[in-house]
Design a protein around this motif. Sequence first.
Motif, PDB file in Angstrom:
ATOM      1  N   PRO A 692     -21.533  20.300 -10.151  1.00  0.00           N
ATOM      2  CA  PRO A 692     -20.421  21.150  -9.705  1.00  0.00           C
ATOM      3  C   PRO A 692     -20.651  21.782  -8.340  1.00  0.00           C
ATOM      4  O   PRO A 692     -19.718  22.392  -7.798  1.00  0.00           O
ATOM      5  CB  PRO A 692     -20.358  22.216 -10.795  1.00  0.00           C
ATOM      6  CG  PRO A 692     -21.761  22.339 -11.262  1.00  0.00           C
ATOM      7  CD  PRO A 692     -22.368  20.966 -11.158  1.00  0.00           C
ATOM      8  N   VAL A 693     -21.868  21.693  -7.785  1.00  0.00           N
ATOM      9  CA  VAL A 693     -22.145  22.349  -6.515  1.00  0.00           C
ATOM     10  C   VAL A 693     -21.269  21.736  -5.425  1.00  0.00           C
ATOM     11  O   VAL A 693     -21.222  20.518  -5.257  1.00  0.00           O
ATOM     12  CB  VAL A 693     -23.643  22.229  -6.147  1.00  0.00           C
ATOM     13  CG1 VAL A 693     -23.907  22.830  -4.772  1.00  0.00           C
ATOM     14  CG2 VAL A 693     -24.502  22.899  -7.198  1.00  0.00           C
ATOM     15  N   GLY A 694     -20.583  22.593  -4.706  1.00  0.00           N
ATOM     16  CA  GLY A 694     -19.663  22.149  -3.663  1.00  0.00           C
ATOM     17  C   GLY A 694     -18.225  22.084  -4.130  1.00  0.00           C
ATOM     18  O   GLY A 694     -17.313  22.010  -3.286  1.00  0.00           O
ATOM     19  N   GLU A 695     -17.993  22.078  -5.448  1.00  0.00           N
ATOM     20  CA  GLU A 695     -16.626  22.058  -5.966  1.00  0.00           C
ATOM     21  C   GLU A 695     -15.972  23.437  -5.779  1.00  0.00           C
ATOM     22  O   GLU A 695     -16.641  24.435  -5.532  1.00  0.00           O
ATOM     23  CB  GLU A 695     -16.612  21.670  -7.453  1.00  0.00           C
ATOM     24  CG  GLU A 695     -17.213  20.308  -7.744  1.00  0.00           C
ATOM     25  CD  GLU A 695     -16.309  19.173  -7.282  1.00  0.00           C
ATOM     26  OE1 GLU A 695     -15.143  19.457  -6.921  1.00  0.00           O
ATOM     27  OE2 GLU A 695     -16.765  18.018  -7.275  1.00  0.00           O
ATOM     28  N   LYS A 696     -14.643  23.457  -5.946  1.00  0.00           N
ATOM     29  CA  LYS A 696     -13.908  24.710  -5.793  1.00  0.00           C
ATOM     30  C   LYS A 696     -13.113  25.003  -7.066  1.00  0.00           C
ATOM     31  O   LYS A 696     -12.689  24.086  -7.773  1.00  0.00           O
ATOM     32  CB  LYS A 696     -12.966  24.631  -4.586  1.00  0.00           C
ATOM     33  CG  LYS A 696     -13.685  24.530  -3.252  1.00  0.00           C
ATOM     34  CD  LYS A 696     -12.704  24.538  -2.090  1.00  0.00           C
ATOM     35  CE  LYS A 696     -13.439  24.471  -0.759  1.00  0.00           C
ATOM     36  NZ  LYS A 696     -12.496  24.489   0.399  1.00  0.00           N
ATOM     37  N   LEU A 697     -12.938  26.284  -7.323  1.00  0.00           N
ATOM     38  CA  LEU A 697     -12.116  26.705  -8.458  1.00  0.00           C
ATOM     39  C   LEU A 697     -11.303  27.925  -8.046  1.00  0.00           C
ATOM     40  O   LEU A 697     -11.672  28.664  -7.135  1.00  0.00           O
ATOM     41  CB  LEU A 697     -12.977  26.997  -9.692  1.00  0.00           C
ATOM     42  CG  LEU A 697     -14.147  27.981  -9.577  1.00  0.00           C
ATOM     43  CD1 LEU A 697     -13.695  29.424  -9.725  1.00  0.00           C
ATOM     44  CD2 LEU A 697     -15.183  27.680 -10.662  1.00  0.00           C
ATOM     45  N   VAL A 698     -10.185  28.121  -8.731  1.00  0.00           N
ATOM     46  CA  VAL A 698      -9.290  29.239  -8.467  1.00  0.00           C
ATOM     47  C   VAL A 698      -9.305  30.164  -9.687  1.00  0.00           C
ATOM     48  O   VAL A 698      -9.125  29.702 -10.821  1.00  0.00           O
ATOM     49  CB  VAL A 698      -7.857  28.750  -8.190  1.00  0.00           C
ATOM     50  CG1 VAL A 698      -6.931  29.933  -7.924  1.00  0.00           C
ATOM     51  CG2 VAL A 698      -7.847  27.783  -7.011  1.00  0.00           C
ATOM     52  N   LEU A 699      -9.518  31.435  -9.459  1.00  0.00           N
ATOM     53  CA  LEU A 699      -9.544  32.430 -10.535  1.00  0.00           C
ATOM     54  C   LEU A 699      -8.383  33.394 -10.363  1.00  0.00           C
ATOM     55  O   LEU A 699      -8.123  33.871  -9.259  1.00  0.00           O
ATOM     56  CB  LEU A 699     -10.861  33.212 -10.527  1.00  0.00           C
ATOM     57  CG  LEU A 699     -12.145  32.420 -10.760  1.00  0.00           C
ATOM     58  CD1 LEU A 699     -13.349  33.349 -10.704  1.00  0.00           C
ATOM     59  CD2 LEU A 699     -12.108  31.703 -12.104  1.00  0.00           C
ATOM     60  N   ASP A 700      -7.715  33.664 -11.454  1.00  0.00           N
ATOM     61  CA  ASP A 700      -6.614  34.636 -11.431  1.00  0.00           C
ATOM     62  C   ASP A 700      -6.776  35.562 -12.640  1.00  0.00           C
ATOM     63  O   ASP A 700      -6.533  35.169 -13.780  1.00  0.00           O
ATOM     64  CB  ASP A 700      -5.263  33.914 -11.496  1.00  0.00           C
ATOM     65  CG  ASP A 700      -4.098  34.895 -11.350  1.00  0.00           C
ATOM     66  OD1 ASP A 700      -4.362  36.093 -11.090  1.00  0.00           O
ATOM     67  OD2 ASP A 700      -2.939  34.460 -11.510  1.00  0.00           O
ATOM     68  N   GLY A 701      -7.186  36.796 -12.354  1.00  0.00           N
ATOM     69  CA  GLY A 701      -7.357  37.782 -13.418  1.00  0.00           C
ATOM     70  C   GLY A 701      -6.269  38.829 -13.446  1.00  0.00           C
ATOM     71  O   GLY A 701      -6.397  39.831 -14.163  1.00  0.00           O
ATOM     72  N   SER A 702      -5.196  38.605 -12.698  1.00  0.00           N
ATOM     73  CA  SER A 702      -4.160  39.631 -12.583  1.00  0.00           C
ATOM     74  C   SER A 702      -3.413  39.851 -13.901  1.00  0.00           C
ATOM     75  O   SER A 702      -2.947  40.957 -14.167  1.00  0.00           O
ATOM     76  CB  SER A 702      -3.167  39.253 -11.482  1.00  0.00           C
ATOM     77  OG  SER A 702      -2.553  37.999 -11.770  1.00  0.00           O
ATOM     78  N   LYS A 703      -3.306  38.787 -14.718  1.00  0.00           N
ATOM     79  CA  LYS A 703      -2.572  38.913 -15.967  1.00  0.00           C
ATOM     80  C   LYS A 703      -3.473  39.196 -17.162  1.00  0.00           C
ATOM     81  O   LYS A 703      -2.996  39.279 -18.288  1.00  0.00           O
ATOM     82  CB  LYS A 703      -1.749  37.638 -16.221  1.00  0.00           C
ATOM     83  CG  LYS A 703      -0.690  37.378 -15.150  1.00  0.00           C
ATOM     84  CD  LYS A 703       0.115  36.134 -15.464  1.00  0.00           C
ATOM     85  CE  LYS A 703       1.169  35.889 -14.381  1.00  0.00           C
ATOM     86  NZ  LYS A 703       1.961  34.670 -14.652  1.00  0.00           N
ATOM     87  N   GLN A 704      -4.763  39.307 -16.918  1.00  0.00           N
ATOM     88  CA  GLN A 704      -5.712  39.653 -17.973  1.00  0.00           C
ATOM     89  C   GLN A 704      -5.981  41.154 -17.925  1.00  0.00           C
ATOM     90  O   GLN A 704      -5.609  41.839 -16.973  1.00  0.00           O
ATOM     91  CB  GLN A 704      -7.014  38.860 -17.788  1.00  0.00           C
ATOM     92  CG  GLN A 704      -6.827  37.363 -17.638  1.00  0.00           C
ATOM     93  CD  GLN A 704      -6.318  36.705 -18.908  1.00  0.00           C
ATOM     94  OE1 GLN A 704      -6.590  37.182 -19.997  1.00  0.00           O
ATOM     95  NE2 GLN A 704      -5.581  35.611 -18.763  1.00  0.00           N
ATOM     96  N   PHE A 705      -6.650  41.666 -18.944  1.00  0.00           N
ATOM     97  CA  PHE A 705      -6.913  43.102 -18.999  1.00  0.00           C
ATOM     98  C   PHE A 705      -7.847  43.527 -17.875  1.00  0.00           C
ATOM     99  O   PHE A 705      -8.877  42.913 -17.635  1.00  0.00           O
ATOM    100  CB  PHE A 705      -7.557  43.469 -20.348  1.00  0.00           C
ATOM    101  CG  PHE A 705      -8.020  44.908 -20.394  1.00  0.00           C
ATOM    102  CD1 PHE A 705      -7.113  45.928 -20.612  1.00  0.00           C
ATOM    103  CD2 PHE A 705      -9.350  45.228 -20.166  1.00  0.00           C
ATOM    104  CE1 PHE A 705      -7.531  47.246 -20.646  1.00  0.00           C
ATOM    105  CE2 PHE A 705      -9.778  46.541 -20.192  1.00  0.00           C
ATOM    106  CZ  PHE A 705      -8.862  47.559 -20.429  1.00  0.00           C
TER     107      PHE A 705
END
Length: 929
Positions: A692-705
Amino acid sequence: MGLIRRMRDLFRHEKLSAELEEELQFHLAMREQLNANEGMAPMEARRDAMRRFGNVTRLKEMTREIDLFTLPETVWQDTRFAARMLMKHPGFSATAIVVLGLGIGVNTALFTVYRAFLMRGIDADHRAEMVNVDRTNYAGKFDPMFSYFDYEAFRDHVHSFSGLIAATGDEVALTGVGEGPSLGRSMGGTLARVAGFNLPRIIGGGAEFVTTSIVSDNYFSVLGVGAWRGRVFETNDARAASAPAEVLISGNYWQRKFGGDPGIVGKTVKLNGVAFMVVGVTPKDFMGTNINVPDFWMRLREQVLLHPASTLLKDRENACCRIYGRIAHGVHVSEARAEMDLLAEQLRTQHAPHSDASKPMSIQISGGSPFGRDLDMNLKFAIALIMCAVGMVLLIACANLAGLQLARSAARRKEMGVRASLGASRGRIFRQLLTECALLGLVAGGVSLLMTWGILHVTVVAISATLPAEWGAFALNVAPDMQIFAYVFVISLAAGVLFGLTPALESSKPDLVSALKEEGSHFASLIGRHRMRGVFIAIQVAVCLVLMIAGGLLIRSSTRVLEMETGYETKHVLFLDLYFPDGFGYSHERQVAEIRALRESIRSLPGVQNVTIGRPPDGGGFRSATVALDSGKFVDQAAQHSVFYTYVQSDYFETLGMPMTLGVGFRHDQQGTQTAILSESAAKDFWPGRNPVGEKLVLDGSKQFHTAGEMTPVGATYQVIGVVRDTRGVLLDGSDTSKVYLSLPPDRLEDRPLLVRTEGDPRLLSDDISRVIRSEDSNMVVYSETLDQKLTDSPQFVFSRCSALFASILGVLGLTLASVGIYGAVSYAVVRRTREVGIRTALGATKRDVVRMILTENMRPVLVGLLFGFIGAAVAAYLLRAILFGVRALDPVSFLGVSALFFAVAMLAAYVPARRATRVDPMVALRYE
């Protein structure tokens, strides 16, 4: 008039008995004279008259039952006779009282605690008039909270209540009163030894957190409670603007912190740096609408002094308070609810159009309680399981004594035959035997009440004394009252009747011919009772096995929890949770600067290896976020819809001993960058079989507590730079091992704890760290504990251990009671078969043959009970599967191991009396009775 005459005759029954005797003798003489006139000899005439007349005693009893209201008299006679029989057999009576007392005592203790805590009403005068005001929103969800604006509207416009009050709670910092008993003390003591965990220790300067109940001005007047010293809040208090704000101090905290200083009224204390004048002391153990005793009470309208940025009194959407009311005299609850529903419909138009409060709702009014209707379903389920468990203990005790009573009834077989031959009806004998059992149950209940009250009183006082000061005080009233007495009376009488019903039915139908013969001639008549004793033994075994296997499963689960590899260092890392109380002028920049200075000062202490900032894996506080890969393509929900994330500093992994398995860690000069490090589980979930090194991910915690102002990713893209070894969190099912670690920005340190890695025992550095904190800032509040303590003291782990402890205690108690029952039943059976044993021995049977015969016959019901116990235990294991960790519901070790243990104990309980039977001299046995 007939009933009145019969009751009147109770007070002249001796005269009536004499008159009845005279009348019966007259009729007998007349028949005798008639026979003599017919030519019979005098002796033959009298014998024929008595034969024709029948049983004179029986006729007298039947006549008395017709002419007198005899039930009170016969009940009194049965009770006196039952008392004499219990005193005649002290060994049996003492055993029965202890066994049944234990079963009743466990149930009484649970009922007392349940009633004192969960069923406790609001602490008020005429508490039956107090109610909780809640609401059900448009989605049918229960909601107990209202805004202060809504409370004021209800208070001023609803006339179905004589008073409406509002209340909320807070934890604030108390300063300026010096070191007291509640500062700097270890939160362990008795509670830690009982529950198996240690609470965090407060270290730092002269500040400590205190619990504060924030209430409306009319709170005490509506509850009808005055001050112990001083005065309470006044409803229409027109104080000068320059006058200091006012607080009340609880009697518990006044004695604990200030030593009961009589001059406390009028003194000033600082809460969050603001001066408040103490105007009164509330009564000791007064909780009001709280589940515990708060340390202080203050007005709602002065809450802004504690938190200058608070919008509690300004924002209509801030659902801050619970509402309680006192129903007006003569008003029905339905009327009050209808009036409040009408006003609620008008109020929702004043809320923001898109808020939940603007949607339709219905008001709910229920009996006044600190808990209201919002008890957690898991808690209700746990209470139901506990009640079933203690009910099983009582069932074991009842089956135990039923078997003993049935075995003992064989020794009274001649007595029952004689009573029946003298004219006693089966109902009369049954009532006598049932009275003995009921009296035994009531005596056992009285003994259990005394023991239960003493144990509960000592335990509750000890636990309350060791709870942390910031929790307030828990005041549970476990003193017995009329409801407790009524409960014990009912359960004792029911238990006595339950265990005596079957033996009384069996013993009240004797075979007169065999009963009046020698004991040795009626072995066949004992088969029915032997089978019935076997049924009682099987019941005890089955129920006890369910308790023991459940306890074994929970013990193994708790052991597995503690033995699991954490994946990080726990014993040499100290957790320091920092709090900056409101009211002391802590700006964001000042907090960050103090944390940096504190970190460097602690790092320079001897014995400290490293200091980092971030939440530990076992500390909770991890948030979850939705995950998207490949430029916005979200992960399949079945595979990984969300992931836990946390922000850490660059030396976090080194401090906790978490090795990198791929890539690199965060660099000190790249803190706050859009990079991420994955746990091994997260890497396998997102990119199975790939690096996974070098891969990208998107995180969205706005709708979580997340809390207001908390740092959280909102659709941000992160590049994976490394993979770190999995660590164990606080969730027993391991679902929190999949994590994403983000780089903590250097200007967002204020809401993260310090983690201190030491060379030796970190607790030895507590005093040095405390001095450093005092030198940096005496108003800062710091909680300290090791990561090992933090892991084992988390609610999930504590619940697991407490469940195991509770189930184990009940299992051992059930095993003891069942063993006593088996031993007693076999002992009585051996005594009644003494002559049979002698005959068998005289005919050539060896001691081994006798022991084998007795064990074979008495272990059959044990094996039947084990079979049904297996089935019941499987059902119990299925219900407990949610709290079992690392153990299958049908765990072979627990099922087979516990069953083997119980079988061995049962075999021993039966072997002892069987072995004793072989020591009987055959000549003595042949002359037995």
